[in-house]
Design an enzyme around this catalytic site. Structure first.
Site, PDB file in Angstrom:
ATOM      1  N   GLU A  62     120.854 -44.582  29.873  1.00  0.00           N
ATOM      2  CA  GLU A  62     121.685 -43.748  30.755  1.00  0.00           C
ATOM      3  C   GLU A  62     122.303 -44.594  31.858  1.00  0.00           C
ATOM      4  OE1 GLU A  62     118.629 -40.842  31.444  1.00  0.00           O
ATOM      5  OE2 GLU A  62     118.842 -40.208  29.356  1.00  0.00           O
TER       6      GLU A  62
ATOM      7  N   GLU B  55     114.645 -47.922  22.516  1.00  0.00           N
ATOM      8  CA  GLU B  55     115.024 -46.519  22.599  1.00  0.00           C
ATOM      9  C   GLU B  55     116.376 -46.324  21.920  1.00  0.00           C
ATOM     10  OE1 GLU B  55     113.011 -44.423  26.077  1.00  0.00           O
ATOM     11  OE2 GLU B  55     114.751 -45.410  26.905  1.00  0.00           O
TER      12      GLU B  55
ATOM     13  N   GLY C  95     116.663 -37.525  24.226  1.00  0.00           N
ATOM     14  CA  GLY C  95     117.011 -36.190  24.694  1.00  0.00           C
ATOM     15  C   GLY C  95     117.661 -35.319  23.627  1.00  0.00           C
TER      16      GLY C  95
ATOM     17  N   SER D 167     112.777 -38.894  22.266  1.00  0.00           N
ATOM     18  CA  SER D 167     112.218 -37.598  21.854  1.00  0.00           C
ATOM     19  C   SER D 167     110.768 -37.707  21.383  1.00  0.00           C
ATOM     20  CB  SER D 167     113.099 -36.945  20.783  1.00  0.00           C
ATOM     21  OG  SER D 167     114.381 -36.675  21.307  1.00  0.00           O
TER      22      SER D 167
ATOM     23  N   HIS E 201     117.882 -48.707  31.362  1.00  0.00           N
ATOM     24  CA  HIS E 201     117.813 -47.494  30.538  1.00  0.00           C
ATOM     25  C   HIS E 201     119.212 -47.188  30.003  1.00  0.00           C
ATOM     26  CE1 HIS E 201     117.405 -43.285  29.446  1.00  0.00           C
ATOM     27  NE2 HIS E 201     116.111 -43.518  29.359  1.00  0.00           N
TER      28      HIS E 201
ATOM     29  N   ASN F  86     109.167 -41.084  31.968  1.00  0.00           N
ATOM     30  CA  ASN F  86     110.389 -41.248  32.763  1.00  0.00           C
ATOM     31  C   ASN F  86     110.884 -39.851  33.133  1.00  0.00           C
ATOM     32  OD1 ASN F  86     112.911 -41.750  33.793  1.00  0.00           O
ATOM     33  ND2 ASN F  86     113.805 -42.481  31.867  1.00  0.00           N
ATOM     34  N   TRP F  87     110.686 -39.489  34.393  1.00  0.00           N
ATOM     35  CA  TRP F  87     111.041 -38.127  34.815  1.00  0.00           C
ATOM     36  C   TRP F  87     112.550 -37.959  35.005  1.00  0.00           C
ATOM     37  CZ3 TRP F  87     107.057 -36.416  39.169  1.00  0.00           C
ATOM     38  CH2 TRP F  87     105.768 -36.449  38.628  1.00  0.00           C
ATOM     39  N   LYS F  88     113.272 -39.038  35.039  1.00  0.00           N
ATOM     40  CA  LYS F  88     114.728 -38.998  35.301  1.00  0.00           C
ATOM     41  C   LYS F  88     115.001 -38.209  36.589  1.00  0.00           C
ATOM     42  CE  LYS F  88     115.416 -39.465  30.397  1.00  0.00           C
ATOM     43  NZ  LYS F  88     116.268 -39.277  29.234  1.00  0.00           N
TER      44      LYS F  88
ATOM     45  N   GLY G  77     110.538 -39.212  27.868  1.00  0.00           N
ATOM     46  CA  GLY G  77     111.413 -38.532  28.821  1.00  0.00           C
ATOM     47  C   GLY G  77     111.003 -37.085  28.989  1.00  0.00           C
ATOM     48  N   GLY G  78     111.692 -36.189  28.274  1.00  0.00           N
ATOM     49  CA  GLY G  78     111.493 -34.746  28.448  1.00  0.00           C
ATOM     50  C   GLY G  78     110.037 -34.298  28.423  1.00  0.00           C
TER      51      GLY G  78
HETATM   52  C1  PEP Z   1     114.094 -41.642  27.751  1.00  0.00           C
HETATM   53  O1  PEP Z   1     115.099 -41.275  28.319  1.00  0.00           O
HETATM   54  O2  PEP Z   1     113.539 -42.714  28.074  1.00  0.00           O
HETATM   55  C2  PEP Z   1     113.586 -40.788  26.698  1.00  0.00           C
HETATM   56  C3  PEP Z   1     112.906 -41.358  25.752  1.00  0.00           C
HETATM   57  O3  PEP Z   1     113.870 -39.441  26.753  1.00  0.00           O
HETATM   58  P1  PEP Z   1     113.399 -38.296  25.737  1.00  0.00           P
HETATM   59  O4  PEP Z   1     111.930 -38.527  25.481  1.00  0.00           O
HETATM   60  O5  PEP Z   1     113.664 -37.023  26.463  1.00  0.00           O
HETATM   61  O6  PEP Z   1     114.207 -38.459  24.507  1.00  0.00           O
END
Ligand code: PEP
Length: 255
Positions: free
Chosen positions: A97, A167, A173, A213, A95, A9-11, A234-235
């Protein structure tokens, strides 16, 4: 036997040139992986370019959100038909967010989910508790309620086509990954709940990703857990070496 599924997920990150460079690197580094389903979810404006860059590859394309209506006066929104039209196969729904920043409720996620399944796209439905909810021992209650609300009205056949992503919000994040034991406890509960809402056979087919994460150092232990079927990343999905390593590690796991 469930096939592991790793999605990035590049956001709201990267620009056109950097997203094209990342896709080219992933395409080449992951071309040999056949036993893991792989997807990337770039920002909507880059989906068309991404579809072209990924043509003929083993990396599927997903969007980060969609609206429930097919067309009309919904300024700023994008329909399932549009996502299919530019080459998407997946869409992330609910999600944390979107729930926290844009006020998406389980009912809204449920409407989007029905529209997504009607269209033929594969939904990735996110659920997870906040730190406060975990610390007050409400994790399973919160996740169950999100599942009942977000998945309301699905047939068994639709449930089998739906991917879930557990999640924990406190792990997204933040650099704090849930321990394999913490994640497995929730994944196992989710699967039991699906067995009561649908059937045991359906529950055994549903892919449940872990997200929060996910990094190369923690991914293998998470994926070894019996009820964890992949990751929503994500990141680390913004760095070709990290995302490729996560997928390569997944491809070495035999459960
Ligand atoms: C996400 O937002 O779906 C996520 C898992 O982010 P991160 O891996 O950066 O925690």
């Amino acid at each position: 036997m469930r096939k592991l599924f790793i999605a990035g997920n590049w956001k709201m990150n990267l620009l056109r040139s950097s997203s094209q460079a990342l896709l080219a690197q992933l395409r080449s580094s992951l071309s040999d992986v056949a036993n893991v389903d792989i997807a990337v979810c770039p920002p909507a404006v880059y989906l068309r370019d991404a579809a072209e860059a990924l043509t003929g590859s083993n990396i599927g394309l997903g969007a980060q959100n969609v609206f429930s209506q097919a067309e009309g006066a919904y300024t700023g929104e994008i329909s399932c038909g549009m996502l299919l039209d530019v080459g998407c196969r997946y869409v992330i729904l609910g999600h944390s967010e979107r729930r926290a920043i844009f006020g998406e409720s389980d009912a809204m996620v449920n409407e989007k989910l029905h529209a997504t399944l009607r269209s033929g796209l594969t939904p990735i439905v996110c659920i997870g508790e906040t730190l406060e909810e975990r610390e007050s021992n409400r994790t399973l209650e919160v996740v169950s309620s999100q599942i009942r609300g977000s998945l309301a009205g699905l047939s068994n056949e639709q449930m089998e086509k739906t991917v879930l992503a557990y999640e924990p919000v406190w792990a997204i994040g933040t650099g704090k990954t849930a321990t394999p034991g913490q994640a497995e406890e929730v994944h196992a509960s989710i699967r039991s709940l699906l067995a009561t809402m649908f059937s045991d056979a359906v529950s055994q087919k549903v892919i449940i990703q872990y997200g929060g994460s996910v990094k190369p150092d923690a991914v293998a232990d998470l994926l070894m857990q019996p009820n964890i079927d992949g990751g929503l990343v994500g990141g680390a999905s913004l760095k070709a070496d990290l995302f490729s390593t996560i997928v390569q590690l997944a491809s070495k796991i035999h459960k």
